[in-house]
Design an enzyme around this catalytic site. Structure first.
Site, mmCIF file in Angstrom:
data_model
loop_
_atom_site.group_PDB
_atom_site.id
_atom_site.type_symbol
_atom_site.label_atom_id
_atom_site.label_comp_id
_atom_site.label_asym_id
_atom_site.label_seq_id
_atom_site.Cartn_x
_atom_site.Cartn_y
_atom_site.Cartn_z
ATOM 1 N N TRP A 23 0.815 -1.211 0.000
ATOM 2 C CA TRP A 23 0.000 0.000 0.000
ATOM 3 C C TRP A 23 0.859 1.275 0.000
ATOM 4 O O TRP A 23 0.348 2.369 0.121
ATOM 5 C CB TRP A 23 -0.909 0.015 1.225
ATOM 6 C CG TRP A 23 -0.203 -0.303 2.515
ATOM 7 C CD1 TRP A 23 0.506 0.555 3.309
ATOM 8 C CD2 TRP A 23 -0.136 -1.586 3.152
ATOM 9 N NE1 TRP A 23 1.018 -0.106 4.394
ATOM 10 C CE2 TRP A 23 0.639 -1.424 4.339
ATOM 11 C CE3 TRP A 23 -0.652 -2.844 2.853
ATOM 12 C CZ2 TRP A 23 0.893 -2.480 5.219
ATOM 13 C CZ3 TRP A 23 -0.383 -3.888 3.725
ATOM 14 C CH2 TRP A 23 0.367 -3.706 4.876
ATOM 15 N N GLU A 42 -4.689 0.978 6.742
ATOM 16 C CA GLU A 42 -4.739 1.498 8.108
ATOM 17 C C GLU A 42 -5.906 0.907 8.895
ATOM 18 O O GLU A 42 -5.778 0.608 10.084
ATOM 19 C CB GLU A 42 -4.819 3.027 8.093
ATOM 20 C CG GLU A 42 -3.541 3.721 7.649
ATOM 21 C CD GLU A 42 -2.373 3.489 8.597
ATOM 22 O OE1 GLU A 42 -2.602 3.107 9.766
ATOM 23 O OE2 GLU A 42 -1.226 3.682 8.171
ATOM 24 N N THR A 48 -4.205 -5.507 13.968
ATOM 25 C CA THR A 48 -3.613 -6.630 13.254
ATOM 26 C C THR A 48 -2.171 -6.300 12.878
ATOM 27 O O THR A 48 -1.842 -5.148 12.635
ATOM 28 C CB THR A 48 -4.419 -6.921 11.962
ATOM 29 O OG1 THR A 48 -5.813 -6.936 12.265
ATOM 30 C CG2 THR A 48 -4.034 -8.250 11.364
ATOM 31 N N LEU A 85 -9.897 -11.335 10.391
ATOM 32 C CA LEU A 85 -9.263 -10.092 10.824
ATOM 33 C C LEU A 85 -9.812 -9.607 12.165
ATOM 34 O O LEU A 85 -9.193 -8.784 12.823
ATOM 35 C CB LEU A 85 -9.444 -8.994 9.767
ATOM 36 C CG LEU A 85 -8.472 -9.029 8.590
ATOM 37 C CD1 LEU A 85 -8.881 -8.009 7.532
ATOM 38 C CD2 LEU A 85 -7.044 -8.764 9.037
ATOM 39 N N GLY A 86 -11.011 -10.092 12.540
ATOM 40 C CA GLY A 86 -11.579 -9.737 13.832
ATOM 41 C C GLY A 86 -12.112 -8.318 13.898
ATOM 42 O O GLY A 86 -12.023 -7.552 12.938
ATOM 43 N N TYR A 87 -12.676 -7.970 15.054
ATOM 44 C CA TYR A 87 -13.213 -6.624 15.294
ATOM 45 C C TYR A 87 -14.094 -6.194 14.111
ATOM 46 O O TYR A 87 -13.766 -5.272 13.371
ATOM 47 C CB TYR A 87 -12.080 -5.617 15.528
ATOM 48 C CG TYR A 87 -11.261 -5.916 16.763
ATOM 49 C CD1 TYR A 87 -11.614 -5.384 17.998
ATOM 50 C CD2 TYR A 87 -10.140 -6.742 16.690
ATOM 51 C CE1 TYR A 87 -10.873 -5.670 19.141
ATOM 52 C CE2 TYR A 87 -9.394 -7.040 17.829
ATOM 53 C CZ TYR A 87 -9.770 -6.499 19.046
ATOM 54 O OH TYR A 87 -9.034 -6.792 20.168
ATOM 55 N N TYR A 125 -6.448 9.326 14.167
ATOM 56 C CA TYR A 125 -5.215 8.709 13.689
ATOM 57 C C TYR A 125 -5.289 8.358 12.209
ATOM 58 O O TYR A 125 -4.377 8.675 11.437
ATOM 59 C CB TYR A 125 -4.877 7.446 14.495
ATOM 60 C CG TYR A 125 -3.786 6.671 13.811
ATOM 61 C CD1 TYR A 125 -2.463 7.097 13.878
ATOM 62 C CD2 TYR A 125 -4.076 5.565 13.020
ATOM 63 C CE1 TYR A 125 -1.455 6.428 13.195
ATOM 64 C CE2 TYR A 125 -3.076 4.890 12.335
ATOM 65 C CZ TYR A 125 -1.772 5.328 12.432
ATOM 66 O OH TYR A 125 -0.781 4.672 11.746
ATOM 67 N N ASP A 143 1.198 6.492 16.112
ATOM 68 C CA ASP A 143 0.730 5.171 16.516
ATOM 69 C C ASP A 143 1.599 4.659 17.656
ATOM 70 O O ASP A 143 2.416 5.404 18.218
ATOM 71 C CB ASP A 143 0.733 4.207 15.319
ATOM 72 C CG ASP A 143 2.136 3.903 14.787
ATOM 73 O OD1 ASP A 143 3.128 4.477 15.299
ATOM 74 O OD2 ASP A 143 2.244 3.071 13.858
#
Length: 211
Positions: A23, A42, A48, A85-87, A125, A143
């Site tokens: 990216w 992002e 992750t 990937l979760g969340y 962020y 970060d």
């Protein structure tokens, strides 16, 4: 601390040692990173690691090459592609944001931190990261890696989260109009590859003499 020399040393190191990420545009004026790619990465990286997120990123870009393509995705298809990937709130916000960019901005990400922050699902962020990395805006991208670098550079012993405002202010003091996107990524890479949480590689650090 000689901030001018610090910036020069770190940017020179980044030019030679930048991580090759799908990216990211090459450092040193080799072209701007695609804002869609930066934003997508992002969001994926919020909870992750880079090695885990990279194959998901590549799969998403192959299936939905543009933000307008992603905006047209079926909700169920996107959630299935996100699995692992979760969340999952991130995936739902990803779709909301893509649809807002497609509907309200003609499929083109806005190029300022404030306008990016106004999009659904984009916090402070992520807005700063996209503004700096994709549009070379002088945004303060902080970060966990950057916080750690600031704490060590300036010998801040206050633990997190209490130290966050101080560390953010210190990072802001190092930003300049010259190569702000590369600067943000240089700090991230330094924290990720050299200034590690445990056993930092101080002998390889380009700014160790000022730390």
């Amino acid at each position: 601390m000689d901030r001018i020399r610090l910036r020069a040393d770190l940017l020179s190191w980044y030019d030679a040692h930048a991580r090759a990420l799908p990216w990211r545009a090459p450092p040193g004026g080799g072209g701007r990173s695609d804002p869609y790619a930066v934003w997508l990465s992002e969001v994926m990286l919020q909870q992750t690691t880079v090695p885990h997120a990279t194959p998901y990123f590549l799969k998403f870009r192959d299936r939905w090459p543009t933000v307008s393509d992603l905006a047209a995705a079926d909700d169920g298809d996107l959630m299935a592609a996100w699995a692992g990937l979760g969340y999952y709130a991130r995936a739902r916000n990803l779709l909301k944001c893509a649809r807002a960019v497609a509907a309200d901005h003609g499929g083109v990400f806005p190029d300022t931190e404030g306008a990016l922050r106004a999009l659904p699902g984009i916090g402070a962020y992520t807005a700063a990261a996209v503004a700096a990395i994709a549009f070379d805006r002088a945004a303060n991208v902080v970060d966990g890696n950057v916080e750690r670098v600031m704490a060590r550079l300036f010998a801040i012993e206050t633990p997190l989260p209490a130290a966050k405002p101080t560390l953010t202010a210190l990072a802001a003091g190092l930003i300049a109009e010259d190569r702000p996107g590369d600067w943000a990524q240089a700090l991230m890479d330094l924290g990720a590859t050299v200034c590690k949480p445990k056993a930092p590689l101080c002998g390889l650090c380009p700014v160790a003499d000022q730390c």
